[in-house]
Design an enzyme around this catalytic site. Structure first.
Site, PDB file in Angstrom:
ATOM      1  N   LYS A  74       0.885  -1.181   0.000  1.00 43.26           N
ATOM      2  CA  LYS A  74       0.000   0.000   0.000  1.00 43.26           C
ATOM      3  C   LYS A  74       0.909   1.214   0.000  1.00 43.26           C
ATOM      4  O   LYS A  74       1.413   1.637   1.027  1.00 43.26           O
ATOM      5  CB  LYS A  74      -0.879  -0.023   1.254  1.00 43.26           C
ATOM      6  CG  LYS A  74      -2.212   0.710   1.150  1.00 43.26           C
ATOM      7  CD  LYS A  74      -2.136   2.168   0.774  1.00 43.26           C
ATOM      8  CE  LYS A  74      -1.845   3.098   1.938  1.00 43.26           C
ATOM      9  NZ  LYS A  74      -1.584   4.498   1.483  1.00 43.26           N
ATOM     10  N   GLU A 115       9.169   1.773  11.316  1.00 37.42           N
ATOM     11  CA  GLU A 115      10.283   2.706  11.062  1.00 37.42           C
ATOM     12  C   GLU A 115       9.660   4.097  11.047  1.00 37.42           C
ATOM     13  O   GLU A 115       8.934   4.432  10.111  1.00 37.42           O
ATOM     14  CB  GLU A 115      10.927   2.426   9.696  1.00 37.42           C
ATOM     15  CG  GLU A 115      11.555   1.064   9.548  1.00 37.42           C
ATOM     16  CD  GLU A 115      12.852   0.922  10.305  1.00 37.42           C
ATOM     17  OE1 GLU A 115      13.417   1.948  10.741  1.00 37.42           O
ATOM     18  OE2 GLU A 115      13.295  -0.226  10.476  1.00 37.42           O
ATOM     19  N   CYS A 172      13.707  10.981   6.582  1.00 39.44           N
ATOM     20  CA  CYS A 172      13.621  10.607   8.003  1.00 39.44           C
ATOM     21  C   CYS A 172      14.970  10.832   8.666  1.00 39.44           C
ATOM     22  O   CYS A 172      15.046  11.036   9.871  1.00 39.44           O
ATOM     23  CB  CYS A 172      13.191   9.165   8.143  1.00 39.44           C
ATOM     24  SG  CYS A 172      14.164   8.042   7.161  1.00 39.44           S
ATOM     25  N   GLU A 209       9.514  16.871  14.722  1.00 41.48           N
ATOM     26  CA  GLU A 209       9.908  16.655  13.326  1.00 41.48           C
ATOM     27  C   GLU A 209       9.153  17.640  12.437  1.00 41.48           C
ATOM     28  O   GLU A 209       7.919  17.639  12.409  1.00 41.48           O
ATOM     29  CB  GLU A 209       9.579  15.209  12.923  1.00 41.48           C
ATOM     30  CG  GLU A 209      10.200  14.810  11.609  1.00 41.48           C
ATOM     31  CD  GLU A 209       9.877  13.370  11.216  1.00 41.48           C
ATOM     32  OE1 GLU A 209       8.720  12.947  11.367  1.00 41.48           O
ATOM     33  OE2 GLU A 209      10.805  12.674  10.754  1.00 41.48           O
TER      34      GLU A 209
END
Ligand code: NAD
Length: 496
Positions: free
Chosen positions: A175, A250, A284, A385
């Protein structure tokens, strides 16, 4: 007429059963409609899971070296189509061609690396404590795996999950992120061309809250491998935890580069620029904090500003451009919000801080390279973040303080230190709380044969890539063969 793209289920390309679609547009130019993709519902997910379940018994018995040969063919096809795939990626995701070529190369590296594992997948043999008894451990596949991926590495991340899943004998449903479905279509077309049997790989497009959530809830999905935000990761872990289904996560990062007073400043400058503004800060592992010794802070800041001002912004398809757009409108709003938060918190905006709308860029989601100075480690811009081209400079007075500041966030993905002092370098390797540490290199640049992942809220303890990824996609099975012809009792018969 817009191009209609499809799901891939049980070896067939088809739209969503409901007929619903969603648009995919170029983030560098909103007028550029790439196509319409199926907005899949739970019924489409059911069909994909059923196909993967049906294909599993046969696929798990294909010898692993044969599965590996198929991955070699996939690797060759990715090589052949590298340039085309890079262009598809840049058009839908925005990062510059140099970087999307790197993204495809990571997929190629992963194919060849994992293909070789088809002739390893080593278990262990070990002596039994009893006579005439043989002991060993082997890897067994898990079953149907759901692979849910983000948009920032539209090819590399799916390959990091899909190749190890297949080599271990699992079947999968991919997906992809709704912002980068086209790359996933091209990837699966190449898997089909390489001869992946029907049902072994299925592709279902759609929104996370609908398609992704249906996959995560599905009882026949035995493992969810997810890369994305910590917020969504937590939700997925909760659902899987309730049903005791396997989940590997992750998640985000708040990565820092330390620059000590003894560092090679030119080198540290190059690292910080690449780490903070590469992929428009949407990695990331992006460098979002620069922790700099006070003796060199002013000089390095001036050097950074001089270079950041000159970064050429525009469509990633233009080879001369150095930084592309943000992924979408919501991402730009989020980055803009953090600029306001930083200013309210008392940080000094040195450069950037606003959208870039010169000429043709008015049609895209461009943002200027942004640097904050006078940032305190506890400020939100130094803790959360942002996922954009925003670098926060934090001044420190000692090595110990630098490590404390670096470790002082909820995340622990990547980290870096620039120093000429070998003692400091080794102490940093020991004391930094992160899954990845670079010495005299930027926070980005992972290679596929080393473990990838992070500590603390960056994940749930798994590592993709390296030799560790096979522990995600297989179960260990211990096997004892007793050829003594009698009942032997471990821990009882062999004790005096
Ligand atoms: P996201 O969490 O919004 O989405 C990731 C994927 O999850 C997408 O495919 C999305 O459709 C799906 N999704 C969303 N909600 C869902 C739900 N409720 N159930 C199931 N699936 C759902 O993340 P994003 O914005 O696409 O990616 C950016 C994030 O990913 C950043 O936080 C970044 O740090 C992280 N990331 C981490 C790594 C890593 O390896 N640690 C690598 C790349 C990106």
């Amino acid at each position: 007429m817009p191009v209609h793209f499809r799901n891939y289920i049980d070896g067939h390309w088809a739209g969503a059963l409901s007929g619903r679609t969603f648009e995919n547009r170029n983030p560098a130019d909103r007028n550029d409609l790439i196509g319409l993709f199926p907005a899949s519902g739970a019924d489409d997910v059911d069909r994909a899971v059923a196909a993967a379940k049906q294909a599993f018994p046969r696929w798990r018995l294909v010898p692993a070296p044969k599965r590996g040969e198929m991955l070699y063919r996939v690797g060759e096809l990715l090589k052949k189509h590298k340039e085309e795939l890079a262009r598809v990626e840049t058009r839908e995701m925005g990062k510059i061609l140099k970087e999307t070529r790197g993204d495809v190369q990571e997929g190629i590296d992963c194919a060849f690396y994992v293909a070789g594992e088809g002739r390893r997948l080593f278990g262990e043999t070990t002596p039994s404590e009893l006579p005439d008894k043989f002991a060993m451990s082997v890897r067994a596949p898990i079953g149907v795996c759901a692979l849910i991926t983000p948009w920032n590495f539209p090819l590399a991340i799916p390959t990091w999950k899909l190749f190890p899943a297949l080599i271990c004998g699992n079947t999968v449903i991919l997906k992809p992120a709704e912002d980068t479905p086209h790359t996933a279509v091209r990837f699966v077309e190449l898997l089909e061309e390489a001869g992946v049997p029907p049902g072994v790989v299925n592709l279902v497009h759609g929104r996370g809250e609908e398609t992704g959530a249906a996959l995560v809830r599905h009882p026949e999905v035995k493992l969810v491998s997810f890369t994305g935000s910590a917020t969504v990761g937590r939700e997925i872990a909760a659902v899987c935890g309730r049903d005791l289904r396997r989940v590997s996560l992750e998640l985000g990062g708040k990565n820092a580069q330390i620059v000590m007073e003894d560092a090679d400043l030119e080198l540290a400058l190059e690292g910080a620029l690449w780490g903070a503004f590469g992929t428009t800060g949407q990695r990331c592992t992006a460098t979002s904090r620069l922790i700099v010794h006070r003796d060199v802070r002013k000089r390095l800041t001036d050097m950074l500003v001089a270079r950041a001002e000159k970064i050429k912004i525009g469509s990633g398809l233009d080879e001369s451009v150095e930084m592309g757009p943000l992924i979408n409108h919501a991402a730009r709003e989020k980055v803009q919000r953090y600029i306001g938060i930083g200013q309210q918190e008392g940080a000094r905006l040195v450069i950037g801080g606003s959208s870039y709308e010169e000429g043709k860029c008015a049609d895209g989601y461009f943002f200027r390279p942004t640097i904050f100075d006078n940032v305190a480690p506890s400020m939100r811009i130094a803790q959360e973040e942002i996922f954009g081209p925003v670098l926060s400079i934090i001044e420190i007075k000692s090595f110990e303080e630098a490590i404390e500041v670096l470790n002082g966030t909820l995340y622990g993905l990547s980290s870096s230190i620039y120093t000429q002092d070998v003692g400091r370098a080794f102490r940093a390797m020991r004391d930094i709380e992160a899954g990845i540490t670079y010495i005299n290199g930027p926070t980005i640049g992972a290679e596929v044969h080393l473990p990838f992942g992070g500590v603390k809220d960056t994940g749930n303890g798994h590592r993709e890539a390296g030799t560790t990824v096979y522990d995600i996609f297989s179960e260990w099975k211990a096997i004892y063969v007793d050829y003594s012809g009698k009942l032997q009792k471990a821990q009882i018969d062999n004790v005096e």
